[in-house]
Scaffold this motif. Sequence first.
Motif, short mmCIF file in Angstrom:
data_model
loop_
_atom_site.label_atom_id
_atom_site.label_comp_id
_atom_site.label_asym_id
_atom_site.label_seq_id
_atom_site.Cartn_x
_atom_site.Cartn_y
_atom_site.Cartn_z
N ASP A 165 -25.88 23.59 56.18
CA ASP A 165 -24.54 23.86 55.64
C ASP A 165 -24.60 24.63 54.32
OD1 ASP A 165 -25.63 21.62 54.45
OD2 ASP A 165 -23.81 20.41 54.51
N ILE A 166 -25.67 24.40 53.55
CA ILE A 166 -25.83 25.15 52.30
C ILE A 166 -26.18 26.61 52.60
CG2 ILE A 166 -27.24 25.37 50.20
CD1 ILE A 166 -27.46 22.38 50.11
N LEU A 167 -27.05 26.81 53.59
CA LEU A 167 -27.43 28.18 53.95
C LEU A 167 -26.20 28.96 54.44
CD1 LEU A 167 -30.83 27.51 55.79
CD2 LEU A 167 -30.49 28.41 53.47
N GLN A 168 -25.37 28.30 55.24
CA GLN A 168 -24.17 28.97 55.75
C GLN A 168 -23.22 29.34 54.62
OE1 GLN A 168 -22.77 26.12 58.63
NE2 GLN A 168 -24.52 26.54 59.98
N ALA A 194 -22.13 33.12 53.38
CA ALA A 194 -20.71 33.50 53.31
C ALA A 194 -20.34 33.97 51.90
CB ALA A 194 -19.84 32.30 53.71
N GLU A 195 -20.94 33.37 50.88
CA GLU A 195 -20.56 33.72 49.51
C GLU A 195 -21.53 34.72 48.89
OE1 GLU A 195 -19.43 30.38 47.13
OE2 GLU A 195 -18.25 29.50 48.77
N LYS A 196 -22.41 35.27 49.73
CA LYS A 196 -23.35 36.32 49.30
C LYS A 196 -24.24 35.88 48.12
CE LYS A 196 -20.91 40.40 51.06
NZ LYS A 196 -20.67 39.67 52.29
N VAL A 197 -24.76 34.66 48.25
CA VAL A 197 -25.72 34.16 47.27
C VAL A 197 -27.09 34.16 47.95
CG1 VAL A 197 -26.48 32.11 45.99
CG2 VAL A 197 -24.05 32.74 46.01
N THR A 198 -28.07 34.81 47.31
CA THR A 198 -29.40 34.88 47.91
C THR A 198 -30.19 33.61 47.59
OG1 THR A 198 -29.35 37.26 47.60
CG2 THR A 198 -31.50 36.27 48.08
N ALA A 244 -22.06 27.28 44.67
CA ALA A 244 -20.90 27.53 43.81
C ALA A 244 -21.33 27.87 42.39
CB ALA A 244 -19.99 26.31 43.82
N VAL A 245 -22.32 27.13 41.87
CA VAL A 245 -22.78 27.36 40.50
C VAL A 245 -23.38 28.78 40.38
CG1 VAL A 245 -24.50 26.68 38.76
CG2 VAL A 245 -23.18 24.93 39.97
N ALA A 246 -24.22 29.16 41.34
CA ALA A 246 -24.84 30.50 41.30
C ALA A 246 -23.78 31.58 41.37
CB ALA A 246 -25.83 30.63 42.45
N GLY A 247 -22.75 31.35 42.19
CA GLY A 247 -21.66 32.32 42.33
C GLY A 247 -20.84 32.44 41.05
#
Lengths: 116, 110, 145
Positions: B79-82, B86-90, B58-61
Amino acid sequence: MTLGEIIDILDATVITDSVDLSINIRSGCSADMMSTVMYYHTADSLLITGLSQPSVIRTAEIAGIKTIVFVLDKIPDENIIELARQKNIPLLRTSFCMYTASGRLFQAGLPSCLGK
Amino acid sequence: MKFKDLTEELSLEIRTCRDGLRNDITGAYVSDLLSDVMGNSKAGEIWITLQTHMNIVAVAGLKNLAGIIIVKNRKVPDDILQKAEAEKVTIATTPLSTFEAAGRVYKMLQ
Amino acid sequence: MALDIENPIEGSFQIIGGNFDNAGEASSQLKNRLLELNVNDDIIRRATIATFEAEMNVIIYAAAGRLNFVITPTQIQIRIEDMGPGIENIEQAMTEGYSTAPEWVRAMGWGAGMGLPNMKKNSDVFKIDSVIGEGTTIEMTLNLT
């Protein structure tokens, strides 16, 4: 690398008075999570951190950290400075962020602390 | 410099959203504290950390960071990877320490 | 090398939950005792990392706890008992990086999920026993010889 050289590279201010500028620092460790400092072999390292509370000083004491530098010009409370004096751990502060502080020291040849 | 230009120098393993490797990197922010990154990082920076709390995505997004590099090959929970996918964070992992990962990126950006 | 002491040396500390300012005080005092006894630096480092992490866990999760140590000529024995919530899944809690610490604890630089792994890594014998709603007991032994 000596403490004196590190102070120059980071344009740092010494928070605890009367430090020995010839102290030899073997490696660098950048961390905010204190368990990592104890997990990796950080004896004789410089700890670069954004946190400045008593448990940081105690972590340094137990892990054998030689000096702590607080980034973004954080000034710890007087009781924390006093604790560091008692434990004989010099404290510095720099206006650089953790990234720039780590980068400048790494570029100047300070190696990372060992993996395990 | 692109995110992908760091791959070799930092021995990165890309865990989520490979598209993000095309992102431009303007700098880096190094911290394990979410509130610090929320307050002080800038869009386009790559975030180097060992923090594997769910909220890193969330912070990176929110801050439009170029991506997250997790140091010391720390295990990133599924769960973090998923969520990152989903939020397109690399998210990438490196065997290097925080100090050395920061140091190598700094040298490359000079 | 075995220590030249006639009787075991014992110590006991009370740890209060939530008291971050004194975190590490028990470990610091144990360190001084071990230094006086000329214990090898590496063993001192391992013993105090293990006790410091144990202290932190009590401070973060429990209402209160007690740390006892016994130094014999050949061993350091450490026991930490707390009045905390207990650990539901010990195997999961032992996994590096797994933590249930709230955000305010992480903001103070703790709760990275390395406390129990650090205790295990730095002791020669590590035992943990936990009862939900009652508390957790950890026993660690470090060999001096």
